[in-house]
Design an enzyme around this catalytic site. Structure first.
Site, PDB file in Angstrom:
ATOM      1  CD  GLN A  95     -12.838  20.941  -5.357  1.00 22.65           C
ATOM      2  OE1 GLN A  95     -11.988  20.698  -6.195  1.00 22.65           O
ATOM      3  NE2 GLN A  95     -12.651  21.850  -4.409  1.00 22.65           N
TER       4      GLN A  95
ATOM      5  CE  LYS B 275     -10.052  29.478   4.408  1.00 23.66           C
ATOM      6  NZ  LYS B 275     -10.623  28.603   3.452  1.00 23.66           N
TER       7      LYS B 275
ATOM      8  CD  GLN C  90      -7.106  22.071  -1.755  1.00 20.73           C
ATOM      9  OE1 GLN C  90      -8.304  21.820  -1.887  1.00 20.73           O
ATOM     10  NE2 GLN C  90      -6.618  23.254  -2.033  1.00 20.73           N
TER      11      GLN C  90
ATOM     12  N   GLY D  42      -2.487  26.962  -0.765  1.00 19.58           N
ATOM     13  CA  GLY D  42      -2.594  27.719   0.487  1.00 19.58           C
ATOM     14  C   GLY D  42      -2.644  26.809   1.708  1.00 19.58           C
TER      15      GLY D  42
ATOM     16  CG  HIS E 217     -10.098  35.412  -1.843  1.00 17.10           C
ATOM     17  ND1 HIS E 217      -8.846  34.979  -1.425  1.00 17.10           N
ATOM     18  CD2 HIS E 217     -10.878  34.304  -1.843  1.00 17.10           C
ATOM     19  CE1 HIS E 217      -8.894  33.681  -1.155  1.00 17.10           C
ATOM     20  NE2 HIS E 217     -10.117  33.238  -1.427  1.00 17.10           N
TER      21      HIS E 217
ATOM     22  CG  HIS F  72      -7.745  33.057  -4.905  1.00 13.18           C
ATOM     23  ND1 HIS F  72      -9.022  33.518  -4.800  1.00 13.18           N
ATOM     24  CD2 HIS F  72      -7.808  31.725  -4.664  1.00 13.18           C
ATOM     25  CE1 HIS F  72      -9.847  32.523  -4.508  1.00 13.18           C
ATOM     26  NE2 HIS F  72      -9.139  31.420  -4.422  1.00 13.18           N
TER      27      HIS F  72
HETATM   28  P1  AMP Z   1     -10.075  27.953  -3.764  1.00 15.53           P
HETATM   29  O1  AMP Z   1     -10.355  28.891  -4.882  1.00 15.53           O
HETATM   30  O2  AMP Z   1     -10.841  28.250  -2.511  1.00 15.53           O
HETATM   31  O3  AMP Z   1     -10.141  26.504  -4.192  1.00 15.53           O
HETATM   32  O4  AMP Z   1      -8.558  28.195  -3.358  1.00 15.53           O
HETATM   33  C1  AMP Z   1      -7.529  28.150  -4.294  1.00 15.53           C
HETATM   34  C2  AMP Z   1      -6.202  28.207  -3.582  1.00 15.53           C
HETATM   35  O5  AMP Z   1      -6.131  29.403  -2.799  1.00 15.53           O
HETATM   36  C3  AMP Z   1      -5.981  27.041  -2.605  1.00 15.53           C
HETATM   37  O6  AMP Z   1      -4.634  26.623  -2.662  1.00 15.53           O
HETATM   38  C4  AMP Z   1      -6.299  27.669  -1.272  1.00 15.53           C
HETATM   39  O7  AMP Z   1      -5.643  27.050  -0.188  1.00 15.53           O
HETATM   40  C5  AMP Z   1      -5.789  29.073  -1.465  1.00 15.53           C
HETATM   41  N1  AMP Z   1      -6.419  29.993  -0.528  1.00 15.53           N
HETATM   42  C6  AMP Z   1      -7.753  30.117  -0.282  1.00 15.53           C
HETATM   43  N2  AMP Z   1      -7.952  31.042   0.699  1.00 15.53           N
HETATM   44  C7  AMP Z   1      -6.731  31.490   1.059  1.00 15.53           C
HETATM   45  C8  AMP Z   1      -6.265  32.444   2.021  1.00 15.53           C
HETATM   46  N3  AMP Z   1      -7.106  33.117   2.809  1.00 15.53           N
HETATM   47  N4  AMP Z   1      -4.933  32.648   2.149  1.00 15.53           N
HETATM   48  C9  AMP Z   1      -4.065  31.965   1.347  1.00 15.53           C
HETATM   49  N5  AMP Z   1      -4.443  31.060   0.426  1.00 15.53           N
HETATM   50  C10 AMP Z   1      -5.746  30.823   0.282  1.00 15.53           C
END
Ligand code: AMP
Length: 295
Positions: A61, A149, A153, A147, A34, A37
């Site tokens: 996880q 967010k 983590q 992120g 999205h 990412h």
């Molecule tokens: P995920 O695929 O959810 O494991 O996220 C992969 C990376 O994208 C992680 O470093 C998250 O913190 C980051 N991320 C997820 N959502 C967002 C967002 N809305 N804004 C910025 N980074 C994000």
């Protein structure tokens, strides 16, 4: 852009790139890409010559009964987006490539993972830091982007990189939001229309807390109560936690003096959503004064 599925092949690619003097950035993701990412990819490209995006839904996880099986996946769509963002490699290993039979070694960061999401999801951070270690050893990046967010983590990975002497710069990226403030997340697809609308209260409650701090409230407990009250106005939402911690080491604090993390986790339908903001009294006061002078 090339797709690599094998760890050994990823390592060979990285070794060659390093020998040629290129700087490598890694953006680890679980896919279903999205705009959050995408923003990490753009930051990665600014920090390095070559961008590797990993797409791996990491089973270690997820706890029993969590959404590992249901987690949204669409590799074809992800691949196209990575190409648009001009990634050089998509690292997309199968589960048995990352965790072959006999796997039994885990990486654990102790203190900063105890509370917040660590309390609700006991094996979560062990899985995250283990997979990040494996991704770091496969991709050999100079810089990795995470992120804000997923703030806890980010803190855990920073701690791990420092404690275990990974020669990798950990760069943080701001949270990307939808128009109504909801933090973008792969899990937002679990929400139906009504739940999706209700979920926006999470970010509104964080902004409300910022205002309260701007007005001079320094007691974390008082802020937590107000935030809980606001979230509870939405009957579709079930709070997991609302907590305030020191923004750097995630310890409990009794007064908000410096930057403090306000983190929330809540269930909306079958989606467990998280969001956070940093409360910095000096900044919130300035914002509040600016608001007053505009009235
Ligand atoms: P995920 O695929 O959810 O494991 O996220 C992969 C990376 O994208 C992680 O470093 C998250 O913190 C980051 N991320 C997820 N959502 C967002 C967002 N809305 N804004 C910025 N980074 C994000």
């Amino acid at each position: 852009m090339i797709i690599i599925e094998k760890v050994s092949e990823m390592q060979q690619w990285a070794e060659k790139a390093r020998k040629q003097g290129y700087k490598i950035a890694l953006v680890p993701t679980m896919g279903f890409i999205h705009k959050g990412h995408r923003s990490l990819m753009k930051i990665g490209k600014k920090h390095a010559d070559l961008l590797v995006v990993s797409i791996f839904v990491n089973p270690t996880q997820f706890g029993p009964g969590e959404d590992f099986e249901d987690y949204p996946r669409d590799f074809e769509r992800d691949r196209k987006i990575c190409e648009e963002e001009e990634a050089d490699v998509v690292f997309h290993p199968p589960v048995d490539e990352m965790y072959p039979e006999g796997f039994q070694t885990y990486v654990e960061v102790e203190e900063v993972t105890k509370d917040l999401c660590g309390a609700s999801r006991p094996h979560f951070f062990r899985g995250v830091t283990t997979v990040c270690t494996k991704l770091f050893n496969a991709v050999k990046p100079h810089v990795a982007i995470f992120g804000e967010k997923d703030y806890q983590q980010l803190v855990a990975v920073r701690r791990m990189a420092h404690d275990l002497n990974f020669d990798i710069e950990i760069v943080s990226a701001p949270t990307i939001r939808e128009e109504d403030g909801l933090a973008v997340s792969s899990r937002n697809v679990y929400l139906n229309e009504v739940e999706r609308k209700a979920a926006a209260v999470l970010n509104r409650s964080l902004n409300y807390a910022k205002k309260l701090v701007g007005k001079g409230i320094k007691d974390p407990q008082q802020i937590v109560e107000k935030v809980r009250e606001q979230i509870t106005t939405e009957p579709l939402i079930r709070i997991d936690y609302v907590k305030i911690k020191d923004a750097e080491d995630l310890r409990d604090i009794s007064t908000i003096n410096g930057p403090a993390l306000l983190a929330v986790a809540a269930w909306v339908g079958k989606a467990r959503l998280i969001d956070n903001t940093i409360l910095t009294p000096s900044q919130e006061r300035k914002q509040e004064e600016a608001r007053k002078s505009h009235r």
